[in-house]
Write an enzyme that holds these catalytic residues in place. Structure first.
Site, PDB file in Angstrom:
ATOM      1  N   LYS A  73     -38.884 100.497  13.130  1.00 21.06           N
ATOM      2  CA  LYS A  73     -38.971 101.951  13.010  1.00 21.06           C
ATOM      3  C   LYS A  73     -40.442 102.409  12.999  1.00 21.06           C
ATOM      4  CE  LYS A  73     -34.419 102.198  12.355  1.00 21.06           C
ATOM      5  NZ  LYS A  73     -33.662 101.038  12.846  1.00 21.06           N
TER       6      LYS A  73
HETATM    7  C1  LIG Z   1     -32.101 100.894  12.106  1.00 25.75           C
HETATM    8  C2  LIG Z   1     -30.864 101.663  11.965  1.00 25.75           C
HETATM    9  C3  LIG Z   1     -29.959 101.454  10.901  1.00 25.75           C
HETATM   10  C4  LIG Z   1     -30.084 100.324   9.927  1.00 25.75           C
HETATM   11  O1  LIG Z   1     -31.245 100.325   9.196  1.00 25.75           O
HETATM   12  P1  LIG Z   1     -31.549  99.108   8.202  1.00 25.75           P
HETATM   13  O2  LIG Z   1     -32.713  99.617   7.395  1.00 25.75           O
HETATM   14  O3  LIG Z   1     -31.908  97.931   9.053  1.00 25.75           O
HETATM   15  O4  LIG Z   1     -30.357  98.864   7.371  1.00 25.75           O
HETATM   16  C5  LIG Z   1     -28.866 102.296  10.779  1.00 25.75           C
HETATM   17  N1  LIG Z   1     -28.637 103.282  11.657  1.00 25.75           N
HETATM   18  C6  LIG Z   1     -29.454 103.505  12.706  1.00 25.75           C
HETATM   19  C7  LIG Z   1     -29.162 104.628  13.642  1.00 25.75           C
HETATM   20  C8  LIG Z   1     -30.586 102.687  12.900  1.00 25.75           C
HETATM   21  O5  LIG Z   1     -31.397 102.917  13.943  1.00 25.75           O
END
Ligand SMILES: *Cc1c(COP(=O)(O)O)cnc(C)c1O
Length: 373
Positions: free
Chosen positions: A186
């Site tokens: 992210k």
């Molecule tokens: C990355 C992501 C998640 C999961 O995030 P984590 O922190 O890895 O649990 C959930 N939903 C979306 C849309 C994502 O891009």
């Protein structure tokens, strides 16, 4: 070789981690946790922010908070990461998958009302690529049918929605609850990490209890009760101060990180116009009501064959683009449980969307030179 992603470190992470370790308080909810939570509350207008060990955990907390039980229905886009649906499945919900818009992988708000039944409990819009869903329509439906809205804002830090009233609201501050991710893919990262945003005050007290393993320890530390004990269900959702210290180093640099990512994104968008026409691919669309947080740059091909050929061509030039979600309604886990509706836009994005490398230290010119000449 140009990878798809490379985590960016600001250089302050280990300094703050050392400080957290030296403080002797390395479990959760210490100085760095509070700094990070305060940052989200002040900057994005979130009523109560709670750091979690992942966005997945924040979504699971949301499912507990709205009391999802066996038989409840939850509306989720099919074009998303598994956790958006899994958090509710874990509590017994039936997932009703919604299709994407024609111009964007986001949930098609115009088709939502027909999916609502007397069993519907919540809608979970996912702000794909950090671009807002059409939240006025979604919040109006929630009001009309008495539903909860839980924003999956995993990709949506520092992005906004401008409503019909002209007010600009941060994504994650609009739904009753919202979940952010700090996974290393992210914009702002802590390796693994997340945050639950509580915007409806009725949930604040219970959110802290669920977060603290079902105990009222947070009230105890504030001196509101003389002893703490087991008062509700809960789990271990707090990250340690080591994670929070890492995250703080990133949050302090949010503006710098965002400005560089946006420059990269705009360079792609401005320089790929002819490429898009020549190759018959679509560039990303940003609706008028949304801002861009430069989480992702993608192209939408005409079909899967064209996408495969494009990925192979770029890989030969040492650039590593990647496709994205496989529709959840046709996943091995859910295929037998789906009601059989055809979700054609979701399937089109499954087959045709391809993401280009986008990270802080990327040299976009190198990618463009390879792609264009
Ligand atoms: C990355 C992501 C998640 C999961 O995030 P984590 O922190 O890895 O649990 C959930 N939903 C979306 C849309 C994502 O891009």
């Amino acid at each position: 070789m140009i990878p798809f992603n490379k985590p960016y470190l600001t250089g302050e992470e280990t300094k703050y981690i050392t400080d957290a370790v030296a403080s002797g308080k390395i479990s959760g909810n210490g100085k760095y946790t509070q700094k990070c939570q305060q940052f989200f509350e002040d900057r994005f207008g979130i009523k109560k922010a709670l750091l979690t060990t992942s966005c997945t955990d924040a979504l699971e907390m949301a499912a507990i908070l709205i009391n999802i039980k066996e038989g409840d229905e939850v509306i989720v886009p099919s074009y998303t990461f598994v956790s958006t649906a899994n958090a509710f499945v874990l509590r017994g919900a039936k997932i009703v998958f919604a299709d994407s818009r024609k111009d964007h992988p986001n949930i098609d708000e115009t088709k939502l009302e027909s999916l609502i039944t007397s069993k519907t409990k919540a809608i979970v819009p996912v702000h794909y690529a950090g671009i807002a869903c059409e939240m006025d329509t979604i919040m109006d439906l929630a009001k009309k049918y008495n539903l909860f809205v839980i924003e999956d804002a995993a990709q949506a830090i520092d992005s906004y929605y401008v409503g019909k009233d002209g007010v600009k609201k941060a994504l994650g501050s609009i739904g009753h609850l919202a979940a952010f991710s700090f996974h290393e893919t992210k914009n702002i990262i802590s390796g693994e990490g997340g945050l639950l945003a509580v915007n409806d005050e009725q949930f604040i007290k219970r959110a802290e209890i669920i977060w603290e393993k079902g105990t009222n320890r947070s009230s105890f530390f504030r001196g509101e009760v003389d002893k703490y004990g087991w008062v509700d269900i809960g789990s271990s959702f707090l990250p340690s101060e080591v994670i929070a210290a890492f995250l703080w180093a990133q949050l302090e640099n949010l503006d710098k990180i965002q400005s560089v990512r946006k420059q990269h994104w705009e360079k792609y968008q401005n320089n790929l116009k002819t490429f898009a026409i020549d190759h018959n691919v679509a560039l990303p669309v940003i609706p008028d009501y949304a801002t861009n947080n430069a989480h992702m740059f993608y192209l939408v091909c005409q079909n899967i064959e064209q996408r495969t050929a494009l990925i192979e061509k770029l890989r030969k030039q040492n650039i590593h683009p990647v496709f994205h979600y496989i529709s959840l309604h046709s996943s091995p886990f859910y295929e037998g449980k789906h009601d059989g509706r055809n979700l054609s836009e979701t399937d089109r994005f499954t087959d045709c969307l391809v993401r280009l490398p986008l990270f802080y230290e990327l040299n976009v010119d190198t990618v463009l030179n390879q792609m264009l000449y």
